[in-house]
Design a protein around this motif. Structure first.
Motif, short mmCIF file in Angstrom:
data_model
loop_
_atom_site.label_atom_id
_atom_site.label_comp_id
_atom_site.label_asym_id
_atom_site.label_seq_id
_atom_site.Cartn_x
_atom_site.Cartn_y
_atom_site.Cartn_z
N VAL A 296 -14.36 -6.85 41.33
CA VAL A 296 -13.89 -6.53 39.98
C VAL A 296 -14.69 -5.34 39.47
CG1 VAL A 296 -13.50 -7.41 37.65
CG2 VAL A 296 -13.30 -8.94 39.61
N VAL A 297 -13.99 -4.32 38.99
CA VAL A 297 -14.67 -3.11 38.54
C VAL A 297 -15.56 -3.41 37.35
CG1 VAL A 297 -14.32 -0.77 37.68
CG2 VAL A 297 -12.77 -1.71 39.40
N GLY A 298 -15.04 -4.17 36.39
CA GLY A 298 -15.81 -4.45 35.17
C GLY A 298 -17.11 -5.18 35.46
N LEU A 299 -17.05 -6.24 36.26
CA LEU A 299 -18.26 -6.99 36.59
C LEU A 299 -19.21 -6.18 37.45
CD1 LEU A 299 -16.80 -10.55 37.30
CD2 LEU A 299 -17.90 -9.71 35.23
N SER A 300 -18.66 -5.33 38.32
CA SER A 300 -19.52 -4.49 39.15
C SER A 300 -20.29 -3.48 38.30
CB SER A 300 -18.67 -3.76 40.20
OG SER A 300 -18.00 -4.67 41.03
N VAL A 301 -19.61 -2.88 37.33
CA VAL A 301 -20.28 -1.93 36.44
C VAL A 301 -21.31 -2.64 35.57
CG1 VAL A 301 -19.93 -0.30 34.53
CG2 VAL A 301 -18.32 -0.35 36.44
N LEU A 302 -20.96 -3.84 35.07
CA LEU A 302 -21.91 -4.61 34.27
C LEU A 302 -23.15 -4.96 35.08
CD1 LEU A 302 -22.65 -6.21 31.72
CD2 LEU A 302 -21.39 -8.14 32.69
N SER B 8 -17.55 -9.29 25.11
CA SER B 8 -16.47 -8.62 25.86
C SER B 8 -16.19 -7.24 25.28
CB SER B 8 -15.21 -9.48 25.83
OG SER B 8 -15.44 -10.74 26.41
N ILE B 9 -16.12 -7.14 23.94
CA ILE B 9 -15.87 -5.84 23.31
C ILE B 9 -17.00 -4.87 23.59
CG2 ILE B 9 -15.58 -4.68 21.07
CD1 ILE B 9 -14.17 -7.20 20.09
N SER B 10 -18.24 -5.36 23.53
CA SER B 10 -19.39 -4.49 23.82
C SER B 10 -19.36 -4.00 25.26
CB SER B 10 -20.68 -5.26 23.55
OG SER B 10 -21.81 -4.50 23.90
N MET B 11 -18.97 -4.88 26.19
CA MET B 11 -18.88 -4.47 27.59
C MET B 11 -17.81 -3.40 27.79
SD MET B 11 -19.20 -8.21 29.42
CE MET B 11 -18.37 -7.56 30.86
N CYS C 221 -16.63 -1.24 25.59
CA CYS C 221 -17.07 0.03 25.01
C CYS C 221 -18.11 0.73 25.87
CB CYS C 221 -17.62 -0.20 23.60
SG CYS C 221 -16.39 -0.72 22.39
N SER C 222 -18.95 -0.04 26.56
CA SER C 222 -19.97 0.58 27.41
C SER C 222 -19.38 1.06 28.73
CB SER C 222 -21.09 -0.42 27.69
OG SER C 222 -20.61 -1.53 28.43
N PHE C 223 -18.24 0.49 29.14
CA PHE C 223 -17.62 0.91 30.39
C PHE C 223 -16.85 2.21 30.26
CE2 PHE C 223 -17.29 -3.79 31.80
CZ PHE C 223 -18.65 -3.78 32.05
N ILE C 224 -16.34 2.50 29.07
CA ILE C 224 -15.47 3.67 28.90
C ILE C 224 -16.26 4.96 29.09
CG2 ILE C 224 -13.99 4.92 27.29
CD1 ILE C 224 -13.30 2.28 26.00
N GLN C 225 -15.75 5.84 29.89
CA GLN C 225 -16.31 7.18 30.01
C GLN C 225 -15.59 8.08 29.00
OE1 GLN C 225 -16.19 8.61 34.03
NE2 GLN C 225 -17.72 7.17 34.73
N TRP C 226 -16.23 8.27 27.87
CA TRP C 226 -15.57 8.96 26.77
C TRP C 226 -15.24 10.40 27.10
CZ3 TRP C 226 -13.81 5.73 23.28
CH2 TRP C 226 -14.45 4.51 23.10
N ARG C 227 -15.98 10.98 28.02
CA ARG C 227 -15.68 12.36 28.39
C ARG C 227 -14.36 12.48 29.14
NH1 ARG C 227 -20.10 13.48 33.22
NH2 ARG C 227 -19.14 12.12 34.80
N SER C 228 -13.86 11.33 29.68
CA SER C 228 -12.57 11.37 30.35
C SER C 228 -11.45 11.66 29.36
CB SER C 228 -12.31 10.05 31.07
OG SER C 228 -12.26 8.97 30.15
N LEU C 229 -11.63 11.28 28.09
CA LEU C 229 -10.62 11.62 27.08
C LEU C 229 -10.53 13.12 26.89
CD1 LEU C 229 -11.41 8.86 24.42
CD2 LEU C 229 -9.65 8.83 26.20
N VAL C 230 -11.70 13.78 26.91
CA VAL C 230 -11.69 15.25 26.82
C VAL C 230 -11.02 15.85 28.05
CG1 VAL C 230 -13.15 17.29 26.57
CG2 VAL C 230 -13.79 15.15 25.44
N ALA C 231 -11.28 15.25 29.22
CA ALA C 231 -10.66 15.76 30.44
C ALA C 231 -9.15 15.63 30.41
CB ALA C 231 -11.23 15.00 31.64
N ILE C 232 -8.64 14.60 29.74
CA ILE C 232 -7.19 14.43 29.62
C ILE C 232 -6.59 15.56 28.78
CG2 ILE C 232 -5.38 12.97 28.64
CD1 ILE C 232 -7.07 10.57 29.44
N PHE C 233 -7.27 15.89 27.69
CA PHE C 233 -6.75 16.94 26.82
C PHE C 233 -6.83 18.32 27.48
CE2 PHE C 233 -7.83 13.74 23.54
CZ PHE C 233 -6.56 13.61 22.99
N THR C 234 -7.77 18.50 28.41
CA THR C 234 -7.88 19.80 29.08
C THR C 234 -6.71 20.08 30.02
OG1 THR C 234 -9.24 18.81 30.83
CG2 THR C 234 -10.39 19.81 28.96
#
Length: 205
Positions: A81-87, A129-132, A134-147
């Motif tokens: 599981v990606v989420g548990l692996s990152v945690l 769960s919400i804290s996890m 939010c910590s998993f999201i790579q916020w710079r990927s949103l910028v990459a989408i707009f580029t």
């Protein structure tokens, strides 16, 4: 040890019938493709976070053997599981000991400690769960989408982490919208993404 072969509670189908194998192989291949893909993604994410190269092939072989043993004992197979692996990686659980302790604690809770779960407030679980998430999201990927909306000449001057292929972004939007709006199988989107990837690689060559 009670297994599906030694217990009278399980009525096994006739293994000499072609229809039985057709049904088993169909569902088996779908489960194999889903678990293989999810585990591979989890391994890739952890390797990128640690900047190391883990034993991915051995992990997949071990997962397959464990699922076979679990099925023979009447249990359910699993996958990475990606989420548990990152945690686990974020909390410095980067060795095999963390995996063993996680499985051991889960086993103890399922077998003897399940009454304790009733005393855990649902709000605490939701907050964790919400804290996890939010910590998993790579916020710079949103910028990459707009580029991806920029012209190709300007996109070539951007750093690699912000220069995402337009095919990848398109597949991401389609998969997200499809899984939220329609009850469809992820296998269809996996095949679509793989086809687009092959098309893009052929065009580059």
């Amino acid at each position: 040890i009670e297994t599906i072969y030694t217990s009278d509670r399980y009525d096994l189908p006739d293994l000499t019938d072609f229809q039985t194998w057709k049904l088993v192989l169909g569902y088996g291949f779908a489960l194999f493709a889903t678990s293989f893909t999810e585990t591979s993604i989890a391994l890739n994410v952890v390797d990128r976070l640690d900047e190391t190269q883990g034993p991915g092939f051995l992990v997949l072989i071990g997962q397959g053997l464990a699922n076979i043993v679990s099925g023979l004992l009447g249990g359910m197979g699993g996958s990475g599981v990606v989420g548990l692996s990152v945690l686990s990686d974020r909390t410095f659980g980067t060795t095999c000991l963390s995996t063993f302790v996680t499985g051991l604690i889960t086993f103890l809770i399922v077998t003897w400690g399940y009454p304790i779960v009733d005393f855990i407030p649902l709000s605490a679980v939701s907050g964790i769960s919400i804290s996890m998430v939010c910590s998993f999201i790579q916020w710079r990927s949103l910028v990459a989408i707009f580029t991806t909306c920029l012209p190709s000449q300007k996109r070539d001057t951007l750093p690699p982490q912000y220069n995402v292929a337009r095919y990848d972004v398109l597949i991401m939007f389609i998969v997200t919208a499809g899984l939220l709006l329609v009850d469809v199988s992820t296998m269809a989107f996996f095949v679509m993404g793989f086809a687009v990837f092959l098309f893009d690689m052929c065009q580059r060559r």
